[in-house]
Write a protein that holds these residues in place. Structure first.
Motif, PDB file in Angstrom:
ATOM      1  N   ALA A 112       0.815  -1.224   0.000  1.00 49.43           N
ATOM      2  CA  ALA A 112       0.000   0.000   0.000  1.00 49.43           C
ATOM      3  C   ALA A 112       0.846   1.271   0.000  1.00 49.43           C
ATOM      4  CB  ALA A 112      -0.939  -0.001   1.206  1.00 49.43           C
ATOM      5  N   HIS A 113       1.977   1.258   0.716  1.00 51.16           N
ATOM      6  CA  HIS A 113       2.759   2.489   0.906  1.00 51.16           C
ATOM      7  C   HIS A 113       4.240   2.300   0.608  1.00 51.16           C
ATOM      8  CE1 HIS A 113      -0.583   4.743   2.705  1.00 51.16           C
ATOM      9  NE2 HIS A 113      -0.888   3.642   3.353  1.00 51.16           N
ATOM     10  N   GLY A 114       4.584   1.255  -0.151  1.00 50.01           N
ATOM     11  CA  GLY A 114       5.977   0.989  -0.456  1.00 50.01           C
ATOM     12  C   GLY A 114       6.733   2.185  -1.017  1.00 50.01           C
ATOM     13  N   PRO A 115       6.224   2.858  -2.072  1.00 52.11           N
ATOM     14  CA  PRO A 115       6.954   3.983  -2.648  1.00 52.11           C
ATOM     15  C   PRO A 115       7.305   5.063  -1.634  1.00 52.11           C
ATOM     16  CG  PRO A 115       5.219   3.305  -4.132  1.00 52.11           C
ATOM     17  CD  PRO A 115       5.034   2.512  -2.868  1.00 52.11           C
ATOM     18  N   GLU A 116       6.367   5.398  -0.764  1.00 52.01           N
ATOM     19  CA  GLU A 116       6.622   6.408   0.264  1.00 52.01           C
ATOM     20  C   GLU A 116       7.761   5.974   1.187  1.00 52.01           C
ATOM     21  OE1 GLU A 116       4.140   8.734   3.835  1.00 52.01           O
ATOM     22  OE2 GLU A 116       3.434   6.788   3.060  1.00 52.01           O
ATOM     23  N   LEU A 117       7.751   4.703   1.576  1.00 53.55           N
ATOM     24  CA  LEU A 117       8.775   4.199   2.489  1.00 53.55           C
ATOM     25  C   LEU A 117      10.126   4.087   1.791  1.00 53.55           C
ATOM     26  CD1 LEU A 117       6.726   1.392   4.290  1.00 53.55           C
ATOM     27  CD2 LEU A 117       7.074   3.757   5.017  1.00 53.55           C
ATOM     28  N   TYR A 118      10.147   3.609   0.530  1.00 55.21           N
ATOM     29  CA  TYR A 118      11.405   3.501  -0.204  1.00 55.21           C
ATOM     30  C   TYR A 118      12.042   4.881  -0.377  1.00 55.21           C
ATOM     31  CZ  TYR A 118       9.267  -0.948  -1.683  1.00 55.21           C
ATOM     32  OH  TYR A 118       8.648  -2.173  -1.718  1.00 55.21           O
ATOM     33  N   GLU A 119      11.245   5.874  -0.757  1.00 55.34           N
ATOM     34  CA  GLU A 119      11.775   7.215  -0.980  1.00 55.34           C
ATOM     35  C   GLU A 119      12.325   7.811   0.311  1.00 55.34           C
ATOM     36  OE1 GLU A 119       8.683   9.500  -2.769  1.00 55.34           O
ATOM     37  OE2 GLU A 119       8.761   8.396  -4.678  1.00 55.34           O
ATOM     38  N   ALA A 120      11.617   7.595   1.407  1.00 53.40           N
ATOM     39  CA  ALA A 120      12.086   8.111   2.695  1.00 53.40           C
ATOM     40  C   ALA A 120      13.405   7.457   3.087  1.00 53.40           C
ATOM     41  CB  ALA A 120      11.028   7.870   3.773  1.00 53.40           C
ATOM     42  N   GLU A 146      18.930  -8.566  -6.085  1.00 55.25           N
ATOM     43  CA  GLU A 146      20.381  -8.464  -6.219  1.00 55.25           C
ATOM     44  C   GLU A 146      20.982  -9.523  -7.137  1.00 55.25           C
ATOM     45  OE1 GLU A 146      22.291  -7.971  -2.374  1.00 55.25           O
ATOM     46  OE2 GLU A 146      20.430  -7.193  -1.526  1.00 55.25           O
ATOM     47  N   SER A 147      20.703 -10.806  -6.872  1.00 52.71           N
ATOM     48  CA  SER A 147      21.345 -11.861  -7.653  1.00 52.71           C
ATOM     49  C   SER A 147      20.951 -11.818  -9.125  1.00 52.71           C
ATOM     50  CB  SER A 147      20.996 -13.238  -7.069  1.00 52.71           C
ATOM     51  OG  SER A 147      21.362 -13.318  -5.714  1.00 52.71           O
ATOM     52  N   SER A 213       7.159  -5.389  -8.536  1.00 53.61           N
ATOM     53  CA  SER A 213       7.921  -4.141  -8.433  1.00 53.61           C
ATOM     54  C   SER A 213       9.418  -4.416  -8.469  1.00 53.61           C
ATOM     55  CB  SER A 213       7.550  -3.397  -7.147  1.00 53.61           C
ATOM     56  OG  SER A 213       6.185  -3.048  -7.133  1.00 53.61           O
ATOM     57  N   LEU A 214       9.850  -5.456  -7.747  1.00 54.82           N
ATOM     58  CA  LEU A 214      11.266  -5.814  -7.719  1.00 54.82           C
ATOM     59  C   LEU A 214      11.724  -6.381  -9.059  1.00 54.82           C
ATOM     60  CD1 LEU A 214      11.410  -7.586  -4.237  1.00 54.82           C
ATOM     61  CD2 LEU A 214      12.423  -5.368  -4.802  1.00 54.82           C
ATOM     62  N   ALA A 215      10.926  -7.288  -9.618  1.00 56.94           N
ATOM     63  CA  ALA A 215      11.336  -8.004 -10.823  1.00 56.94           C
ATOM     64  C   ALA A 215      11.404  -7.103 -12.049  1.00 56.94           C
ATOM     65  CB  ALA A 215      10.380  -9.160 -11.084  1.00 56.94           C
ATOM     66  N   PHE A 216      10.469  -6.153 -12.150  1.00 57.28           N
ATOM     67  CA  PHE A 216      10.357  -5.357 -13.369  1.00 57.28           C
ATOM     68  C   PHE A 216      10.858  -3.927 -13.201  1.00 57.28           C
ATOM     69  CE2 PHE A 216       6.644  -8.426 -13.789  1.00 57.28           C
ATOM     70  CZ  PHE A 216       7.421  -9.371 -14.442  1.00 57.28           C
ATOM     71  N   HIS A 217      11.449  -3.632 -12.034  1.00 51.97           N
ATOM     72  CA  HIS A 217      12.112  -2.339 -11.794  1.00 51.97           C
ATOM     73  C   HIS A 217      11.156  -1.162 -11.991  1.00 51.97           C
ATOM     74  CE1 HIS A 217      15.935  -4.486 -11.628  1.00 51.97           C
ATOM     75  NE2 HIS A 217      15.515  -5.154 -12.684  1.00 51.97           N
ATOM     76  N   GLN A 218       9.943  -1.326 -11.491  1.00 51.07           N
ATOM     77  CA  GLN A 218       8.988  -0.231 -11.510  1.00 51.07           C
ATOM     78  C   GLN A 218       7.964  -0.463 -10.405  1.00 51.07           C
ATOM     79  OE1 GLN A 218       7.285  -1.316 -15.542  1.00 51.07           O
ATOM     80  NE2 GLN A 218       5.395  -0.672 -14.532  1.00 51.07           N
ATOM     81  N   SER A 327      27.947   1.597   5.952  1.00 49.23           N
ATOM     82  CA  SER A 327      27.581   1.431   4.548  1.00 49.23           C
ATOM     83  C   SER A 327      26.065   1.296   4.415  1.00 49.23           C
ATOM     84  CB  SER A 327      28.280   0.202   3.960  1.00 49.23           C
ATOM     85  OG  SER A 327      27.895  -0.977   4.657  1.00 49.23           O
ATOM     86  N   LYS A 328      25.612   0.948   3.225  1.00 49.87           N
ATOM     87  CA  LYS A 328      24.178   0.834   2.967  1.00 49.87           C
ATOM     88  C   LYS A 328      23.938  -0.165   1.854  1.00 49.87           C
ATOM     89  CE  LYS A 328      20.110   3.599   1.683  1.00 49.87           C
ATOM     90  NZ  LYS A 328      19.736   2.682   0.585  1.00 49.87           N
ATOM     91  N   GLY A 329      22.792  -0.817   1.885  1.00 56.45           N
ATOM     92  CA  GLY A 329      22.419  -1.770   0.845  1.00 56.45           C
ATOM     93  C   GLY A 329      21.932  -1.081  -0.412  1.00 56.45           C
ATOM     94  N   PRO A 330      21.408  -1.853  -1.379  1.00 57.13           N
ATOM     95  CA  PRO A 330      20.993  -1.285  -2.669  1.00 57.13           C
ATOM     96  C   PRO A 330      19.782  -0.368  -2.542  1.00 57.13           C
ATOM     97  CG  PRO A 330      20.331  -3.589  -2.505  1.00 57.13           C
ATOM     98  CD  PRO A 330      21.214  -3.320  -1.335  1.00 57.13           C
ATOM     99  N   LEU A 331      19.751   0.644  -3.405  1.00 60.10           N
ATOM    100  CA  LEU A 331      18.613   1.543  -3.476  1.00 60.10           C
ATOM    101  C   LEU A 331      17.464   0.860  -4.208  1.00 60.10           C
ATOM    102  CD1 LEU A 331      20.456   4.814  -4.588  1.00 60.10           C
ATOM    103  CD2 LEU A 331      19.670   4.270  -2.274  1.00 60.10           C
ATOM    104  N   GLU A 332      16.275   1.446  -4.099  1.00 58.52           N
ATOM    105  CA  GLU A 332      15.144   0.958  -4.883  1.00 58.52           C
ATOM    106  C   GLU A 332      15.433   1.159  -6.358  1.00 58.52           C
ATOM    107  OE1 GLU A 332      10.410   1.952  -5.722  1.00 58.52           O
ATOM    108  OE2 GLU A 332      11.729   3.440  -4.808  1.00 58.52           O
ATOM    109  N   SER A 333      15.124   0.149  -7.169  1.00 59.41           N
ATOM    110  CA  SER A 333      15.306   0.240  -8.613  1.00 59.41           C
ATOM    111  C   SER A 333      13.936   0.381  -9.262  1.00 59.41           C
ATOM    112  CB  SER A 333      16.018  -1.026  -9.133  1.00 59.41           C
ATOM    113  OG  SER A 333      16.113  -0.998 -10.537  1.00 59.41           O
TER     114      SER A 333
END
Length: 428
Positions: A112-120, A146-147, A213-218, A327-333
């Protein structure tokens, strides 16, 4: 490990079944986790609404607090296991704003709110990890994110809800009716007293949105996912499937085509030769098709306190290590802009079971309806009937809208006495 190494402080929000197991694993003797992180892990507190309630043997009373904001302020990593949208959303945003990384198993919130949380999280330069939100203990989010980052995923077929898989498996292997299998699932703790989220596909739809969202990068929103549950599946559907070498499964499907991205959840007939057909009980499995890697299968326990806690702890070790190393892990793609297709434009196949008038010319009349909507018939099978003849027709792939219109015209046809069931076919 040197005592001078600063500990990574962990806040746990919600000590339910999964939360209690996470706390138990974090507090057990040994230095394995500290060695993997590169710093000691220290529980800074456990947020609950009622601190007077007994939380079981693995929840130290001295760590309980009803001050969520104070707990977040003194923590490096926040583990959210409360579930639901609020106050989980507000508390996660508060944690991110304070500079804490977040681990969550909250699929409904992410859908429901993934984009808001990823951006934050990206703006605050902290991690947001959610391996346990999709398929329990199965390592799935990290491989997809990642893989397979250098590959192109074209399709995902997944059994991502253990409750529905248990019900359908009992109907298949033991011949139970739907209601009996559901009651048995509730008695065993696989299904809630109100099983709607599971049996109507809502739980699987939230997971499908995350995976797509993860698989298709949107970004694929929950409202983009077509959702149909299993409550209309009958024993006759299961028997008919078995007679043709198929099984009925509730599938989460995400596919990328030249026209766009289609994401859906619904019951489907799966050939007995497909890997997903052999997934029994309350287990989960996800089959991924990628251009270079080919077919990949992920299988394991998709629910339960200990399996889900394993996935949470895996995320926790990763983000705690990042904290310890700075350090930090990968950003949202989310660079892609494929059109998210409505269900009517998704290519599917139908298996239609019907009772028809037992007279010459009926099959020709039925075939004419399919031809009118440009839907090809792959297979026709006649089955014995009493007052009417039985027909089972399998189609070639066609747009869902054309298939649905075909079935509606069949219902209105004088040659068709009854449409007994319509199931999609996947995995071929």
């Amino acid at each position: 490990m040197s005592d001078a190494v600063k500990p990574v402080k962990i806040a746990v929000l919600g000590p339910g079944t999964v939360g209690a197991e996470v706390v138990r694993l974090l507090t057990r003797p040994g230095e394995d986790l500290a060695a993997r992180v590169g710093a000691p892990l220290e529980i800074s507190g456990i947020y609950v609404r009622d601190t007077s309630k007994d939380r079981g043997p693995h929840i130290p009373r001295e760590l309980l607090t009803d001050d969520a904001s104070g707990l977040i302020a003194r923590s490096d990593v926040v583990v959210e296991l409360m579930g639901g949208i609020e106050p989980a959303r507000t508390l996660i945003l508060e944690a991110i704003a304070s500079g804490a990384s977040v681990v969550t198993a909250n699929k409904a919130l992410l859908a429901a709110h993934g984009p808001e949380l990823y951006e934050a999280a990206d703006a605050a330069n902290v991690d947001l990890y959610f391996e346990a939100a999709v398929a329990g203990a199965i390592p799935l989010v990290r491989p997809v994110r990642e893989s397979l980052a250098g590959d192109h995923i074209t399709r995902i077929l997944g059994i991502v809800n253990g409750t529905t898989n248990y019900i359908l498996d009992e109907m298949t292997t033991n011949g139970l009716d739907y209601e009996v299998a559901l009651k048995q699932a509730q008695e065993l703790g696989y299904a809630e007293a109100d099983p709607t989220a599971d049996v109507e596909g809502h739980d699987a739809a939230a997971k499908a949105a995350i995976l797509a969202s993860l698989a298709f990068h949107q970004r694929v929103a929950l409202e983009d996912v077509f959702c149909e549950g299993i409550s209309a599946i009958t024993a006759d559907d299961v028997i008919a499937a078995r007679e043709t070498g198929q099984v009925v499964k509730l599938l989460a499907i995400a596919e990328r085509t030249p026209e766009g991205v289609a994401v859906r959840v619904h019951p489907a007939l799966v050939p007995g030769t497909h890997p997903l057909a052999g997934v029994h009980g309350a287990f989960n499995a996800v089959f991924i098709e990628a251009e270079a890697a080919g077919g990949l299968m992920f299988y394991g326990q998709g629910a339960g306190g200990t399996p889900t806690a394993s996935a949470v702890l895996g995320d926790l070790v990763s983000v705690a290590r990042h904290k310890a190393l700075g350090s930090k892990g990968p950003l949202e793609s989310n660079y892609a802009e494929h059109e998210v297709l409505p269900m009517d434009k998704a290519d599917t196949r139908y298996c239609v079971r019907m009772a028809v008038e037992d007279r010459p010319g009926v099959l020709s009349s039925v075939a004419e309806v399919f031809a009118r909507h440009r839907v090809g018939i792959e297979l026709v099978r006649q089955v014995p009937g009493q007052s009417h003849a039985g027909l089972i027709l399998s189609t070639y792939r066609a747009p869902e809208g054309d298939l649905r219109a075909t079935v509606e015209d069949l219902r209105a046809s004088a040659a068709v006495a009854e449409i007994k069931s319509v199931l999609r076919i996947e995995g071929e």
